[in-house]
Design a protein around this motif. Structure first.
Motif, PDB file in Angstrom:
ATOM      1  N   THR A 151     -50.964 -72.725 -95.370  1.00 19.37           N
ATOM      2  CA  THR A 151     -52.410 -72.807 -95.596  1.00 19.37           C
ATOM      3  C   THR A 151     -53.211 -72.692 -94.305  1.00 19.37           C
ATOM      4  O   THR A 151     -54.444 -72.651 -94.347  1.00 19.37           O
ATOM      5  CB  THR A 151     -52.759 -74.135 -96.285  1.00 19.37           C
ATOM      6  OG1 THR A 151     -52.492 -75.225 -95.395  1.00 19.37           O
ATOM      7  CG2 THR A 151     -51.970 -74.306 -97.560  1.00 19.37           C
ATOM      8  N   ALA A 152     -52.530 -72.642 -93.158  1.00 20.43           N
ATOM      9  CA  ALA A 152     -53.225 -72.558 -91.870  1.00 20.43           C
ATOM     10  C   ALA A 152     -53.281 -71.107 -91.419  1.00 20.43           C
ATOM     11  O   ALA A 152     -52.239 -70.467 -91.267  1.00 20.43           O
ATOM     12  CB  ALA A 152     -52.514 -73.406 -90.823  1.00 20.43           C
ATOM     13  N   PRO A 153     -54.469 -70.553 -91.191  1.00 19.52           N
ATOM     14  CA  PRO A 153     -54.590 -69.122 -90.881  1.00 19.52           C
ATOM     15  C   PRO A 153     -53.806 -68.676 -89.654  1.00 19.52           C
ATOM     16  O   PRO A 153     -53.292 -67.567 -89.615  1.00 19.52           O
ATOM     17  CB  PRO A 153     -56.104 -68.943 -90.673  1.00 19.52           C
ATOM     18  CG  PRO A 153     -56.740 -70.072 -91.415  1.00 19.52           C
ATOM     19  CD  PRO A 153     -55.778 -71.214 -91.300  1.00 19.52           C
ATOM     20  N   SER A 154     -53.704 -69.532 -88.639  1.00 24.79           N
ATOM     21  CA  SER A 154     -53.034 -69.116 -87.406  1.00 24.79           C
ATOM     22  C   SER A 154     -51.633 -69.704 -87.270  1.00 24.79           C
ATOM     23  O   SER A 154     -51.048 -69.680 -86.187  1.00 24.79           O
ATOM     24  CB  SER A 154     -53.876 -69.518 -86.198  1.00 24.79           C
ATOM     25  OG  SER A 154     -54.085 -70.926 -86.189  1.00 24.79           O
ATOM     26  N   ALA A 155     -51.078 -70.212 -88.365  1.00 28.52           N
ATOM     27  CA  ALA A 155     -49.775 -70.883 -88.274  1.00 28.52           C
ATOM     28  C   ALA A 155     -48.658 -69.930 -87.863  1.00 28.52           C
ATOM     29  O   ALA A 155     -47.748 -70.311 -87.126  1.00 28.52           O
ATOM     30  CB  ALA A 155     -49.444 -71.542 -89.611  1.00 28.52           C
ATOM     31  N   LEU A 156     -48.710 -68.691 -88.336  1.00 30.39           N
ATOM     32  CA  LEU A 156     -47.653 -67.752 -87.978  1.00 30.39           C
ATOM     33  C   LEU A 156     -47.678 -67.436 -86.486  1.00 30.39           C
ATOM     34  O   LEU A 156     -46.637 -67.243 -85.860  1.00 30.39           O
ATOM     35  CB  LEU A 156     -47.790 -66.474 -88.800  1.00 30.39           C
ATOM     36  CG  LEU A 156     -47.404 -66.610 -90.280  1.00 30.39           C
ATOM     37  CD1 LEU A 156     -47.830 -65.377 -91.055  1.00 30.39           C
ATOM     38  CD2 LEU A 156     -45.899 -66.829 -90.423  1.00 30.39           C
ATOM     39  N   ARG A 157     -48.861 -67.393 -85.906  1.00 29.34           N
ATOM     40  CA  ARG A 157     -48.952 -67.161 -84.471  1.00 29.34           C
ATOM     41  C   ARG A 157     -48.471 -68.386 -83.687  1.00 29.34           C
ATOM     42  O   ARG A 157     -47.858 -68.260 -82.628  1.00 29.34           O
ATOM     43  CB  ARG A 157     -50.379 -66.765 -84.103  1.00 29.34           C
ATOM     44  CG  ARG A 157     -50.679 -65.320 -84.500  1.00 29.34           C
ATOM     45  CD  ARG A 157     -52.137 -65.010 -84.695  1.00 29.34           C
ATOM     46  NE  ARG A 157     -52.286 -63.634 -85.137  1.00 29.34           N
ATOM     47  CZ  ARG A 157     -52.102 -63.228 -86.396  1.00 29.34           C
ATOM     48  NH1 ARG A 157     -51.767 -64.096 -87.332  1.00 29.34           N
ATOM     49  NH2 ARG A 157     -52.239 -61.965 -86.725  1.00 29.34           N
ATOM     50  N   ALA A 158     -48.741 -69.558 -84.242  1.00 29.23           N
ATOM     51  CA  ALA A 158     -48.191 -70.767 -83.630  1.00 29.23           C
ATOM     52  C   ALA A 158     -46.667 -70.741 -83.713  1.00 29.23           C
ATOM     53  O   ALA A 158     -45.972 -71.153 -82.784  1.00 29.23           O
ATOM     54  CB  ALA A 158     -48.748 -72.010 -84.327  1.00 29.23           C
ATOM     55  N   ALA A 159     -46.140 -70.231 -84.830  1.00 32.04           N
ATOM     56  CA  ALA A 159     -44.689 -70.119 -84.978  1.00 32.04           C
ATOM     57  C   ALA A 159     -44.118 -69.148 -83.948  1.00 32.04           C
ATOM     58  O   ALA A 159     -43.068 -69.408 -83.341  1.00 32.04           O
ATOM     59  CB  ALA A 159     -44.336 -69.660 -86.393  1.00 32.04           C
ATOM     60  N   ALA A 160     -44.807 -68.016 -83.735  1.00 36.26           N
ATOM     61  CA  ALA A 160     -44.336 -67.046 -82.745  1.00 36.26           C
ATOM     62  C   ALA A 160     -44.323 -67.659 -81.349  1.00 36.26           C
ATOM     63  O   ALA A 160     -43.399 -67.422 -80.554  1.00 36.26           O
ATOM     64  CB  ALA A 160     -45.212 -65.799 -82.781  1.00 36.26           C
ATOM     65  N   ALA A 161     -45.363 -68.451 -81.045  1.00 35.28           N
ATOM     66  CA  ALA A 161     -45.396 -69.119 -79.743  1.00 35.28           C
ATOM     67  C   ALA A 161     -44.256 -70.123 -79.621  1.00 35.28           C
ATOM     68  O   ALA A 161     -43.613 -70.235 -78.569  1.00 35.28           O
ATOM     69  CB  ALA A 161     -46.740 -69.810 -79.553  1.00 35.28           C
ATOM     70  N   ALA A 162     -43.976 -70.861 -80.704  1.00 35.82           N
ATOM     71  CA  ALA A 162     -42.890 -71.842 -80.664  1.00 35.82           C
ATOM     72  C   ALA A 162     -41.542 -71.159 -80.482  1.00 35.82           C
ATOM     73  O   ALA A 162     -40.683 -71.614 -79.706  1.00 35.82           O
ATOM     74  CB  ALA A 162     -42.899 -72.673 -81.950  1.00 35.82           C
ATOM     75  N   VAL A 163     -41.328 -70.050 -81.180  1.00 34.43           N
ATOM     76  CA  VAL A 163     -40.074 -69.313 -81.053  1.00 34.43           C
ATOM     77  C   VAL A 163     -39.882 -68.816 -79.628  1.00 34.43           C
ATOM     78  O   VAL A 163     -38.758 -68.792 -79.101  1.00 34.43           O
ATOM     79  CB  VAL A 163     -40.065 -68.135 -82.060  1.00 34.43           C
ATOM     80  CG1 VAL A 163     -38.947 -67.159 -81.749  1.00 34.43           C
ATOM     81  CG2 VAL A 163     -39.914 -68.664 -83.487  1.00 34.43           C
ATOM     82  N   GLY A 164     -40.991 -68.453 -78.981  1.00 38.17           N
ATOM     83  CA  GLY A 164     -40.904 -67.976 -77.605  1.00 38.17           C
ATOM     84  C   GLY A 164     -40.493 -69.043 -76.620  1.00 38.17           C
ATOM     85  O   GLY A 164     -40.114 -68.725 -75.483  1.00 38.17           O
ATOM     86  N   ARG A 165     -40.572 -70.317 -77.010  1.00 35.07           N
ATOM     87  CA  ARG A 165     -40.190 -71.412 -76.111  1.00 35.07           C
ATOM     88  C   ARG A 165     -38.788 -71.940 -76.374  1.00 35.07           C
ATOM     89  O   ARG A 165     -38.251 -72.691 -75.579  1.00 35.07           O
ATOM     90  CB  ARG A 165     -41.188 -72.571 -76.249  1.00 35.07           C
ATOM     91  CG  ARG A 165     -42.545 -72.317 -75.643  1.00 35.07           C
ATOM     92  CD  ARG A 165     -43.357 -73.591 -75.629  1.00 35.07           C
ATOM     93  NE  ARG A 165     -43.600 -74.062 -76.981  1.00 35.07           N
ATOM     94  CZ  ARG A 165     -44.667 -73.710 -77.710  1.00 35.07           C
ATOM     95  NH1 ARG A 165     -45.552 -72.875 -77.218  1.00 35.07           N
ATOM     96  NH2 ARG A 165     -44.842 -74.180 -78.934  1.00 35.07           N
ATOM     97  N   GLU A 166     -38.210 -71.598 -77.529  1.00 30.66           N
ATOM     98  CA  GLU A 166     -36.920 -72.159 -77.909  1.00 30.66           C
ATOM     99  C   GLU A 166     -35.786 -71.175 -77.617  1.00 30.66           C
ATOM    100  O   GLU A 166     -35.953 -69.965 -77.724  1.00 30.66           O
ATOM    101  CB  GLU A 166     -36.919 -72.489 -79.408  1.00 30.66           C
ATOM    102  CG  GLU A 166     -37.998 -73.476 -79.837  1.00 30.66           C
ATOM    103  CD  GLU A 166     -37.734 -74.888 -79.363  1.00 30.66           C
ATOM    104  OE1 GLU A 166     -36.583 -75.160 -78.932  1.00 30.66           O
ATOM    105  OE2 GLU A 166     -38.652 -75.725 -79.428  1.00 30.66           O
ATOM    106  N   ARG A 167     -34.635 -71.716 -77.282  1.00 31.84           N
ATOM    107  CA  ARG A 167     -33.481 -70.852 -77.037  1.00 31.84           C
ATOM    108  C   ARG A 167     -32.968 -70.235 -78.337  1.00 31.84           C
ATOM    109  O   ARG A 167     -32.533 -69.082 -78.369  1.00 31.84           O
ATOM    110  CB  ARG A 167     -32.364 -71.656 -76.372  1.00 31.84           C
ATOM    111  CG  ARG A 167     -31.160 -70.804 -75.935  1.00 31.84           C
ATOM    112  CD  ARG A 167     -30.173 -71.644 -75.156  1.00 31.84           C
ATOM    113  NE  ARG A 167     -30.781 -72.177 -73.945  1.00 31.84           N
ATOM    114  CZ  ARG A 167     -30.907 -71.486 -72.819  1.00 31.84           C
ATOM    115  NH1 ARG A 167     -30.473 -70.242 -72.753  1.00 31.84           N
ATOM    116  NH2 ARG A 167     -31.464 -72.038 -71.764  1.00 31.84           N
ATOM    117  N   SER A 168     -33.016 -71.002 -79.417  1.00 29.12           N
ATOM    118  CA  SER A 168     -32.540 -70.523 -80.716  1.00 29.12           C
ATOM    119  C   SER A 168     -33.443 -71.106 -81.798  1.00 29.12           C
ATOM    120  O   SER A 168     -33.732 -72.306 -81.780  1.00 29.12           O
ATOM    121  CB  SER A 168     -31.078 -70.939 -80.932  1.00 29.12           C
ATOM    122  OG  SER A 168     -30.650 -70.604 -82.237  1.00 29.12           O
TER     123      SER A 168
END
Length: 774
Positions: A172-189
């Motif tokens: 339901t959050a418009p920018s959640a997918l971009r937040a997910a992309a940012a989170a993935v960029g910080r994690e090793r896996s």
């Protein structure tokens, strides 16, 4: 570990801190070096310069920190986090409900917590899902509501990727997918978890380029996207595309097409039931096994059939819950109309009145509003409620089993005009576009137009492709191109490249459909090069654009080249996507088109027949691709002299179009006009004239007396008047028709040219106008 959406800050973006610390450290180091090794003036200058640079770096670092803080404040609103405010590890997920698994009736006693889900029973496809998790970047588990797809995917993720970060964006959050992309960029896996992925699709949602960001987080980092979708929702999205050739929905189609799909049956197989029976200590599984002949085990555990019965039984006046039943009916209808978000209670209250009135209103002695809402939202059978409260205040989802269970009912009334109007008025612009495509898929062009127009007027530029689709469906091709050109020209400078890509793709298609093949080919060739760079050679969107290159190459007069291009796409799609993928079928369609155009008519007939068989099996008998394959088969058979079989197939095509498009749709009229001409060509003039009379009158009322199809029908009538020996009457009809054709069609239009030629030579042989098919 409890995982929840929490408000607060997250880990600050590292780049800002490094600039702050690095700037300060840089000044310290230079000062130390200068004091010991350099003359005073030089050393002082160097220190001053270093201080200046350090200040600049520090200011830039502070801006980055501030930006990181702003992003941090949104993080917990948009991603699943644990009780420490961090993205959880998969191994720390102990509650399947967190991942979206439907609850079952709880078990337990006062000494321990209730267990809301039973032990997991491995499915026959669990090994295949596990392997896909290891080897595929994007895994999509498809199944009916309560088939157990979320639980099966969740357990595979836990088995295969226990140490990965579990990145679950808020749909339901418009920018959640971009937040997910940012989170993935910080994690090793990472595992990106998109349960009910349809909630992440549509305007402002998941796009091919955003999907690539999720799948390619950077050097030394890996991620897999795991999604689920209900089979009915998957079909709805596909059918919306096919029913209207919805180029504006291309992004949705291409995202789903890039996934590795695994389909899970609702009804459990024998070995699965046997494995469930081994868990004899769980009474819930034991009862589900006893009902396995009628229901799927996961279906029974989630109480889907029981909840459906409770809703239907609530309509009885003696139940005391008729208003509650109306509430649920309103939520189900809103879902059918494309409202994919939580439904605000105020809107639900307004929608339900129509359903209550249709059943009898006050005569049913409905309960109070508060009683109705309490009944509809209270978990029944200790599982789910009919309406599920959401985190947003006073908003609800309908239990997804209910619209799925009723969606196959052919007798289901269409969504009412009042419901369409209320939903369009209440929806935000992005949701308006989704509703527009749903309305177009249900052949409600008025609602679709209203939804697209409201979305476009409020800044959703891709809605212009929906309006162009409506205009194109009515063969107002120049108008379709005009609205797309205007939208592209007025797009703000910061418009997303993918938005412009969709609009340019739509423009290239309607430009070609309008007869400007060379211009369309130039547009789509540029798009093809861009798609290969942006998305890669083996992506669905790239294949789709390549097929359009073949189409406009052929219509520009180079059929052999078009055939070679189409065959190349077919081979690549077959290798990458498989034999039954819709894109592979579309490539076969294009191969068949240019096989016949290249003069191989008998070979083309076999290609069309095989394609129609396969599209009917894969996509359904009432799918647009199936109908067009049969239409082309009919014409090919007639060209081979098999007129009777050609007419039989064409009759079925016209019959199916009434179901697909409705009785007033241009494609339905086009089919009837062609059928009339076939009757005439095979010596059945009475049938031809009878069909023509009704078609022309109907077309004039539905489409207008100036519409191309109405004029084409009048042209056929004049030909039949001449063939019946009434030459003067036919000449009068053609003269009047010529005036109208010159007024409403292009000067070079075939109808205009034929009327003009017949005025000079009334003995010309009969010629029947066939609408160009794009």
């Amino acid at each position: 570990m409890n995982c929840m959406r929490m408000r607060g800050s997250r880990g600050i973006r590292e780049g800002g801190w490094w600039l702050l610390v690095g700037g300060a450290a840089g000044v310290s180091v230079v000062s130390w070096v200068a004091a010991r090794t350099l003359p005073g003036v030089v050393g002082g200058a160097l220190v001053a310069a270093a201080a200046t640079v350090g200040a600049v770096l520090s200011q830039r670092g502070q801006r980055l920190v501030d930006e990181g803080v702003r992003q941090a404040l949104a993080f917990r609103e948009e991603l699943l986090v644990d009780d420490r405010g961090r993205v959880p590890r998969v191994r720390d997920l102990l509650d399947p409900l967190t991942a979206g698994v439907h609850p079952a009736a709880p078990v337990g006693d006062a000494s321990g917590p209730a267990v809301r889900v039973p032990p997991f029973v491995r499915r026959d496809l669990s090994d295949e899902i596990d392997e896909a998790m290891r080897t595929r970047p994007f895994v999509l588990v498809v199944g009916e509501s309560t088939a157990g797809k979320t639980r099966a995917a969740y357990e595979s993720v836990r088995a295969v990727h226990p140490g990965a970060a579990f990145v679950a964006p808020d749909p339901t959050a418009p920018s959640a997918l971009r937040a997910a992309a940012a989170a993935v960029g910080r994690e090793r896996s990472s595992v990106v978890w998109l349960d009910d992925v349809d909630r992440y699709l549509g305007a402002g949602g998941l796009t091919p380029s955003l999907l690539r960001r999720l799948l390619s987080p950077g050097p030394g980092r890996t991620s897999v996207v795991v999604a689920t979708i209900r089979a009915q929702e998957r079909a709805r999205l596909t059918n919306a595309r096919e029913a209207g050739d919805a180029l504006g929905a291309r992004v949705v189609r291409d995202v789903l097409g890039s996934a590795h799909e695994i389909r899970l049956d609702r009804r459990w197989h024998r070995d699965e039931v046997a494995r469930a029976r081994e868990h004899d200590r769980d009474d819930r599984l034991a009862r589900a096994v006893d009902s396995a002949e009628r229901y799927g085990i996961a279906e029974f555990l989630a109480a889907g059939p029981q909840l459906l019965t409770a809703w239907q039984d609530a309509w009885a006046p003696e139940s005391g819950h008729v208003r509650g039943a109306a509430l649920v009916s309103a939520a189900v209808e809103a879902r059918r109309a494309g409202w994919s978000r939580p439904l605000p209670i105020a809107l639900l209250r307004e929608l339900h009145e129509e359903h209550l009135a249709a059943r009898g209103g006050p005569a049913l002695r409905p309960e109070s509003w508060d009683e109705a809402l309490a009944w509809a939202t209270t978990p029944l059978y200790a599982t789910s409620g009919l309406l599920l409260p959401q985190e947003q205040p006073d908003s609800y989802y309908v239990f997804d089993y209910l619209p799925d269970a009723t969606g196959a009912d052919q007798a289901l009334a269409p969504v009412s005009d009042r419901t369409w109007g209320l939903l369009i008025a209440a929806a935000d612009p992005d949701l308006c576009e989704e509703i527009g495509w749903t309305a177009l898929g249900q052949v409600n062009q008025t609602a679709a137009r209203d939804a697209f127009r409201r979305a476009l007027d409020n800044g959703v530029l891709t809605a212009a492709s929906g309006l162009a689709q409506i205009l194109g469906d009515r063969f107002r091709l120049d108008d379709a191109c005009r609205i797309l050109r205007a939208t592209i020209a007025s797009a703000p400078p910061d418009t997303a490249p993918e938005t412009l890509f969709v609009l340019r793709s739509s423009l290239s298609w309607w430009t070609g459909a309008a007869g400007n093949s060379e211009e369309a080919l130039s547009l789509v060739t540029a798009l093809s090069s861009e798609a290969r760079v942006r998305y890669g050679d083996d992506q669905v969107i790239t294949f789709d654009i390549a097929l359009n290159v073949a189409r406009w190459t052929g219509t520009a007069g180079r059929p052999e080249e078009a055939l070679a291009l189409a065959r190349d796409v077919q081979q690549r799609a077959l290798r990458v996507l498989g034999v039954d993928h819709p894109m592979t079928l579309h490539a076969r369609f294009e191969v068949a088109v240019w096989t016949r155009t290249s003069g191989r008519t008998a070979q083309a007939a076999g290609l069309w027949r095989d394609l129609a068989t396969d599209t009917r099996r894969v996509l359904g008998g009432l799918d647009r691709t199936t109908n067009f394959a049969l239409w082309n088969l009919s014409g090919t058979l007639s060209a081979l002299g098999e007129s009777a079989e050609g007419i039989r197939v064409l009759t079925q095509v016209v019959h199916d179009r009434v179901t697909i498009y409705g009785d007033d749709h241009p494609w339905t009229f086009a089919g009837r006009l062609e059928l009339a001409s076939r009757y005439g060509e095979t010596g059945r003039p009475a049938e031809a004239q009878a069909l023509l009379t009704g078609t022309v009158e109907h077309s004039a009322l539905a489409l207008g007396s100036d519409h191309e199809l109405t004029l084409a029908g009048r042209h056929q009538q004049a030909l039949w008047t001449a063939s019946s020996g009434r030459a003067e009457d036919a000449a009068d009809q053609l003269r009047a028709l010529l005036v109208d054709c010159e007024r409403h069609l292009r000067p070079e239009h075939p109808l205009t040219e034929d009327c003009r030629a017949r005025a000079a030579d009334p003995t010309r042989p009969p010629w029947y106008y066939q609408l160009p098919s794009w």
